[in-house]
Design an enzyme around this catalytic site. Structure first.
Site, PDB file in Angstrom:
ATOM      1  N   ALA A 199       0.807  -1.233   0.000  1.00  0.00           N
ATOM      2  CA  ALA A 199       0.000   0.000   0.000  1.00  0.00           C
ATOM      3  C   ALA A 199       0.835   1.275   0.000  1.00  0.00           C
ATOM      4  CB  ALA A 199      -0.940  -0.018   1.199  1.00  0.00           C
TER       5      ALA A 199
ATOM      6  N   ASN B 108      -3.137  -6.863  -1.689  1.00  0.00           N
ATOM      7  CA  ASN B 108      -2.884  -6.074  -2.897  1.00  0.00           C
ATOM      8  C   ASN B 108      -1.425  -6.161  -3.352  1.00  0.00           C
ATOM      9  OD1 ASN B 108      -3.402  -3.595  -4.753  1.00  0.00           O
ATOM     10  ND2 ASN B 108      -1.700  -2.957  -3.438  1.00  0.00           N
TER      11      ASN B 108
ATOM     12  N   TYR C 236       3.263 -14.415 -13.517  1.00  0.00           N
ATOM     13  CA  TYR C 236       2.272 -13.451 -13.009  1.00  0.00           C
ATOM     14  C   TYR C 236       0.850 -13.986 -13.221  1.00  0.00           C
ATOM     15  CZ  TYR C 236      -0.013  -8.867 -12.411  1.00  0.00           C
ATOM     16  OH  TYR C 236      -0.809  -7.823 -11.997  1.00  0.00           O
TER      17      TYR C 236
END
Ligand code: NAP
Length: 243
Positions: free
Chosen positions: A13, A86, A151
């Site tokens: 973040a 995230n 990925y």
């Protein structure tokens, strides 16, 4: 939407989408734990933009470091109500040229990092009979992409992790969802050449790259009471590039 009194951990973040998620959750009243990997200046900027927040530098691929994120959360705000996985990296190359360490590192950060944090969050959330978990996947998990087997595998794995943990945790009032962004304007996409950007934009029905706030708004909704009956889902935020 109102998240007053709730505490959120957001991984990765310090910058980009994660920063915008922190800002939105903070705007809605949540306490925020801002995790990042190494860029102290950017994390300090995220911190300065939030109301009640704390930063924790930690590598999510390491279970012990993840434990530290949760320890700091406990000391500062108490147990987490919301977890946003995230943190993510890319190490792109064609399959034939991709080395084992680049494959492993991307899987370790993007997928194992989320596993580490979901595992740590699940116990207090089960005890509280409440929780909101959102995993940031990607459009390429659904479409595939050249030069990104590591990925794409990690982001597709996140969708599997989302569905399996949603089933395990549903009876305790915990929802687990994935958000799959398309092309979003952050450092991750900043290195694309103008030519590639123009080509990609031409393939997006809405005609332009998204912004971090487009993803943050969807994440905030999934954390809100209004989303209480949504679990195990993948929500695309991609300008229509993959339908
Ligand atoms: P970004 O701008 O590159 O920021 C990545 C963030 O993750 C940074 O704060 C970084 O920390 C942190 N991070 C990296 N490795 C970490 C680790 N091992 N442990 C903890 N934190 C770590 O990325 P972004 O574009 O905002 O992407 C955020 C998420 O959305 C990622 O999961 C990405 O895969 C996904 N996504 C992005 C796009 C896009 O177009 N941008 C599209 C689909 C999905 P430092 O700042 O300290 O380096």
């Amino acid at each position: 939407m109102n998240l007053t009194g709730k505490t959120a951990i957001v991984t990765g973040a310090g910058r980009g989408i994660g920063r915008e998620i922190c800002l939105r959750l903070s705007d809605l009243g949540a306490n925020v734990v801002i995790n990042y990997a190494g860029n102290d200046a950017e994390a300090a900027k995220t911190l300065s933009l939030c109301q009640n927040a704390v930063t924790v530098k930690a590598d999510v691929s390491d279970e012990k470091e993840c434990k530290r994120i949760f320890d700091v959360c406990g000391e500062k705000f108490g147990t987490p109500d919301i977890l946003i996985n995230n943190a993510g990296i890319t190490k792109d190359n064609l399959l034939m040229r991709m080395n084992e360490s680049d494959f492993d590192r991307v899987l370790d950060v993007n997928l194992k990092g989320a596993f580490n944090c979901v595992k740590l969050a699940s116990r207090p959330m089960m005890k509280a009979k409440y929780g909101r978990i959102v995993n940031i996947s990607s459009v390429v998990a659904l479409s595939g992409n050249v030069g990104q087997v590591n990925y794409v595998a990690s982001k597709a794995g996140l969708i599997g992790l989302t569905k399996a943990s949603a089933l395990e945790l549903a009876a305790r009032g915990i929802t687990v969802n994935a958000v799959a962004p398309g092309f979003i304007e952050t450092d991750m996409t900043a290195s694309l050449t103008e030519e590639v950007r123009a080509k990609m934009a031409s393939q997006i029905p809405l005609g332009y790259f998204g912004e971090p706030k487009d993803v943050a708004e969807t994440v905030a909704f999934l954390c809100s009471d209004g989303a209480r009956y949504i679990t195990g889902q993948v929500i695309s935020v991609n300008g229509g590039i993959y339908l």
